[in-house]
Design a protein around this motif. Structure first.
Motif, PDB file in Angstrom:
ATOM      1  N   LEU A 286       0.828  -1.199   0.000  1.00  0.00           N
ATOM      2  CA  LEU A 286       0.000   0.000   0.000  1.00  0.00           C
ATOM      3  C   LEU A 286       0.870   1.260   0.000  1.00  0.00           C
ATOM      4  O   LEU A 286       0.615   2.205  -0.752  1.00  0.00           O
ATOM      5  CB  LEU A 286      -0.914   0.005   1.223  1.00  0.00           C
ATOM      6  CG  LEU A 286      -2.181  -0.829   1.156  1.00  0.00           C
ATOM      7  CD1 LEU A 286      -2.893  -0.807   2.507  1.00  0.00           C
ATOM      8  CD2 LEU A 286      -3.115  -0.331   0.062  1.00  0.00           C
TER       9      LEU A 286
ATOM     10  N   ARG B  15       0.964   4.017  -2.941  1.00  0.00           N
ATOM     11  CA  ARG B  15       0.679   5.423  -2.665  1.00  0.00           C
ATOM     12  C   ARG B  15       1.828   6.316  -3.131  1.00  0.00           C
ATOM     13  O   ARG B  15       1.603   7.393  -3.694  1.00  0.00           O
ATOM     14  CB  ARG B  15       0.446   5.619  -1.163  1.00  0.00           C
ATOM     15  CG  ARG B  15      -0.869   5.053  -0.650  1.00  0.00           C
ATOM     16  CD  ARG B  15      -0.833   4.974   0.858  1.00  0.00           C
ATOM     17  NE  ARG B  15      -2.109   4.596   1.434  1.00  0.00           N
ATOM     18  CZ  ARG B  15      -2.261   4.231   2.701  1.00  0.00           C
ATOM     19  NH1 ARG B  15      -1.200   4.180   3.501  1.00  0.00           N
ATOM     20  NH2 ARG B  15      -3.449   3.908   3.166  1.00  0.00           N
TER      21      ARG B  15
ATOM     22  N   GLU C 213      -8.957   1.036  -0.784  1.00  0.00           N
ATOM     23  CA  GLU C 213      -8.107   0.350   0.180  1.00  0.00           C
ATOM     24  C   GLU C 213      -8.927  -0.518   1.125  1.00  0.00           C
ATOM     25  O   GLU C 213      -8.648  -1.701   1.319  1.00  0.00           O
ATOM     26  CB  GLU C 213      -7.313   1.377   1.006  1.00  0.00           C
ATOM     27  CG  GLU C 213      -6.240   2.108   0.238  1.00  0.00           C
ATOM     28  CD  GLU C 213      -5.591   3.188   1.087  1.00  0.00           C
ATOM     29  OE1 GLU C 213      -4.610   3.783   0.618  1.00  0.00           O
ATOM     30  OE2 GLU C 213      -6.062   3.427   2.220  1.00  0.00           O
TER      31      GLU C 213
END
Length: 207
Positions: free
Chosen positions: A83, A87, A149
């Motif tokens: 993640l 990002r 997410e």
């Protein structure tokens, strides 16, 4: 999909890797390769970038394996790294700003129970149809990042709400609100297309 090793086996493998048996690392990450790639692809929307994100996530996991304390599942820790990498890639690509995500789902803060008729229940023969798979992928990709997410972690990775909240460093109540909103967005996007594909099937339910 490869079966995930049990926690004790993972701990044993991690200890051996840290002791110098680095060749075992691929065996450690093998069960999570698809999850990591799918998570990366859902954010960067480009196969080449997703492969880069996945490879960087695995590399960082290897370099920082000694920092893994076993307080969370190894797979959860690995997804967290993924993640962060996704990002970072989005920031570098100047991702579009997202709307405010921290207000309650309804004016009174109540999360209504309207749910998508879980796409995990879609018969495999239907899911294998390229058209349906593409519809689902596009709908997930269209979600704002924070909703995407939560949805992926809860519905695809099958983490519980507490684990999702801890991983994303948000409250459990906010995780529930974001999940609710993600499901409602999915319902709005998918309903017309799914109904057109199979008018007789009930794709959504209220409980």
């Amino acid at each position: 999909m490869a079966e995930h090793p049990d926690l004790q086996e993972e701990k044993r493998m991690i200890a051996q890797i840290l002791a110098g048996q680095t060749q075992l690392f691929h065996g450690l990450i093998r069960p999570y390769e698809r999850s990591v790639y799918v998570m990366a692809l859902s954010f960067v929307h480009n196969e080449a970038d997703a492969e880069d994100v996945a490879q960087e996530a695995f590399l960082k996991a290897f370099r920082n394996l000694s920092a893994f304390r076993g307080e969370a599942k190894f797979g959860t820790w690995l997804i967290s790294i993924t993640l962060n990498e996704a990002r970072s890639r989005l920031r570098r690509n100047k991702a579009a700003p997202t709307e405010s995500l921290d207000t309650p789902a309804d004016e009174d803060g109540h999360v209504s129970p309207a749910l998508l008729r879980d796409w995990r229940e879609i018969p495999s023969e239907e899911l294998e149809r390229g058209e349906l798979k593409l519809v689902l992928q596009n709908a997930i990709a269209a979600l704002p990042a924070a909703y995407r997410e939560v949805l992926l972690l809860r519905e695809v990775e099958e983490l519980n709400t507490g684990e999702v909240a801890e991983l994303l460093k948000i409250s459990v109540s906010l995780a529930k609100v974001r999940l609710h909103r993600a499901r409602m967005m999915m319902q709005k996007m998918l309903a017309p297309q799914l109904k057109q594909m199979n008018p007789k099937r009930r794709w959504f339910q209220w409980s």
